[in-house]
Design an enzyme around this catalytic site. Structure first.
Site, PDB file in Angstrom:
ATOM      1  N   ASP A 164       1.010  -1.050   0.016  1.00  0.00           N
ATOM      2  CA  ASP A 164       0.078  -0.075   0.059  1.00  0.00           C
ATOM      3  C   ASP A 164       1.099   1.288  -0.161  1.00  0.00           C
ATOM      4  O   ASP A 164       1.760   1.316  -0.673  1.00  0.00           O
ATOM      5  CB  ASP A 164      -0.953  -0.169   1.269  1.00  0.00           C
ATOM      6  CG  ASP A 164      -2.300   0.706   0.785  1.00  0.00           C
ATOM      7  OD1 ASP A 164      -2.263   1.727   0.392  1.00  0.00           O
ATOM      8  OD2 ASP A 164      -3.392   0.259   1.312  1.00  0.00           O
TER       9      ASP A 164
ATOM     10  N   HIS B 291       1.439   2.101  -3.328  1.00  0.00           N
ATOM     11  CA  HIS B 291       0.447   3.116  -3.888  1.00  0.00           C
ATOM     12  C   HIS B 291       0.902   4.542  -3.955  1.00  0.00           C
ATOM     13  O   HIS B 291       0.573   5.290  -4.994  1.00  0.00           O
ATOM     14  CB  HIS B 291      -0.835   2.972  -3.422  1.00  0.00           C
ATOM     15  CG  HIS B 291      -1.563   1.547  -3.391  1.00  0.00           C
ATOM     16  ND1 HIS B 291      -2.626   1.326  -2.706  1.00  0.00           N
ATOM     17  CD2 HIS B 291      -1.310   0.318  -3.956  1.00  0.00           C
ATOM     18  CE1 HIS B 291      -3.063  -0.170  -3.083  1.00  0.00           C
ATOM     19  NE2 HIS B 291      -2.078  -0.638  -3.785  1.00  0.00           N
TER      20      HIS B 291
END
Length: 516
Positions: free
Chosen positions: A251, A285
């Site tokens: 993430d 991300h």
């Protein structure tokens, strides 16, 4: 004789070290061959140290298997080079549940793997490895079926969280229980995490909450192909120092947060006074992200001297209506980005779908954000997306070199400045502006002329000043104006000799939109 003296000296040194609170876990019955879950034994050693005012819990080279570990004041966990601390994937080793925070909401949940509550002077250090063996947790999170009978952990979780202030859209209200963070000190002071390598976190990896004076340095984090395993997430902390870290996760690499929606506003604990420097980020991300849980506010953040290589986005600041909070006083400087899959920079207060409403404590505010000295290879350059009722305000980009397919895309913003921005490879307009005001564009540069798209597209823009631009030969259109509210368009000293059409106005643009 000399041999005898050496033995005496070594004995004396050992006694002194022991007296100073140095606890080798192998001397307390914990094997270093990963055959024994040492949770209770480690807790007992920590309590022995606490009784003497604190000390260092030492893991020499070898493999150790444990459950959750709770740190107390003045305790150091020293994981030496060659030592591997493996955490059990049996959920029972993380109960009883403890006060925690999960994605910005206060809960009672499984104990984090390293946990501390209202402690001072705590450290996790060394050149060793800690492995969370997170796959069981990931599998549960990804494969949860709410049609199956509730497990004992779900029943315990729901019993403990009947009155939780969870946002109504929280998916985890149906999941039964939540994965714990790997390292989560709460309400602690003087926290140091350094040197270690961390991998396979069950959830967020380094997640200080409500702490003061936190240092994370020279830490390596690897959480490949895993859900929501953010690297470093200091939330609602003050005086945070993150440096010299190497992060590749499932993430965001580094994320700054301060609580979510009603619970975050109730806590009213901002994330403030953070320094992030000399870090490298690979898979993730985002390289450095602020939000979207920022209801307590985020302010006074300095990000510098970092390299992002292969992240989905570079710097991302995100929120949405209903969240509230103010993000302000952000400085980003001296950054190199390579192979960014989406945008180099994102400032977005429409992270989730919402409808326009009156300004209130639920309205997010972004302002006073300044970015300079950046080289970026990316698909899209910059996306700025404010709200009709609350534009993003006071943002500057200076000395930026962008290799991108798409340029700046600016919506519902005010007081935006671009100064000395160089573009190459752009297939669209360098700058597209909609429903915004008070925009300054100075010294824009393009590697090759563009015949298909105007350099600048302005739609319903009130106040646009352009200065110091010198398009190359072959440029067809410099500025395209559209929208009935477009007005106050001004030019400084530009060189438009190579431009076929300096300004093209659509039919709905006022005749006096361009200042004389």
């Amino acid at each position: 004789m000399f041999r005898f003296l050496n033995i005496v000296i070594i004995s004396l040194i050992t006694s002194i070290v022991s007296a100073q609170g140095y606890y080798d876990v192998t001397k307390y019955g914990i094997p270093n061959d990963s055959t024994f879950v040492g949770k209770n034994a480690i807790d007992n050693i920590i309590q022995k140290a606490v009784q003497k005012g604190g000390g260092t819990i030492y893991f020499p080279a070898g493999k150790y298997l444990t459950g959750s570990i709770k740190l107390e004041s003045n305790i150091t966990i020293f994981i030496d080079a060659g030592a591997e601390l493996h955490f059990s994937d049996d959920f029972d080793n993380y109960i009883p549940m403890v006060p925690s925070r999960w994605e910005g909401t206060t809960v009672i949940n499984f104990s984090p793997f390293f946990y501390a509550y209202k402690a001072k002077n705590i450290t996790i250090t060394g050149r060793g490895l800690i492995d969370g063996h997170g796959r069981n947790w990931w599998n549960y999170s990804e494969g949860f079926d709410d049609k199956k009978p509730k497990s004992k952990w779900e029943n315990t979780f729901f019993e403990n969280n009947k009155n939780v202030l969870a946002p109504p859209d929280s998916k985890w209200l149906k999941r039964g229980f939540l994965r714990p963070p790997f390292i989560q000190p709460m309400y602690c002071e003087n926290v140091l995490i350094e040197g270690i390598t961390i991998q396979n976190s069950p959830f967020w990896t380094v997640n200080p909450e409500f702490c003061k004076n936190v240092t994370v340095r020279s830490v390596t984090i690897n959480n490949p192909h895993s859900p929501n395993t953010d690297g470093i997430n200091p939330e609602s902390c003050s005086y945070v120092h993150i440096s010299d870290c190497h992060i590749s996760v499932g993430d965001d690499c580094i994320t700054i947060k301060s609580g979510k929606d009603e619970d975050g506003r109730k806590q009213a604990a901002p994330a403030e006074d953070y320094v992030i420097t000399n870090c490298t980020m690979l898979s993730g991300h985002g390289g450095v992200v602020i939000g979207s849980e920022m209801s307590g506010g985020v302010r006074n953040i300095a990000i510098s001297n970092c390299i992002f290589d292969g992240t989905d986005r570079g710097i991302r600041i995100k929120s949405t209506r209903g969240r509230g909070g103010v993000v302000e006083n952000i400085r980003v400087d001296n950054i190199i980005m390579h192979n960014i899959k989406q945008q180099a920079f994102v400032l977005d207060t429409r992270y989730a779908k919402s409808t326009i409403g009156p300004v209130s404590e639920r309205t997010p505010i972004f302002r006073n954000i300044h970015i300079s000295n950046v080289t970026a290879n990316t698909k899209d350059a910059v996306f700025i997306n404010g709200l009709e009722e609350m534009p993003i305000e006071d943002v500057s980009f200076s000395n930026i070199h962008l290799e991108a397919e798409n340029g700046f895309d600016i919506h519902y913003s005010k007081n935006i400045s671009l100064n000395n921005v160089f573009f190459s490879g752009v297939k669209t307009s360098l700058v597209k502006i909609e429903n915004s005001s008070d925009i300054d564009l100075k010294y824009l540069k393009l590697e090759k002329s563009t015949e298909e798209k105007p350099w600048v597209s302005a739609i319903n823009v009130d106040g646009l000043f352009i200065d110091g631009c010198r398009p190359k030969k072959g440029t067809k259109t410099f500025l395209q104006l559209s929208g009935k509210t477009t007005s106050n368009i001004g030019f400084g000293t530009n060189d438009f000799r190579n431009v076929s059409q300096v300004v093209v106005k659509d039919y709905d643009v006022k005749k006096d939109a361009i200042l004389k």
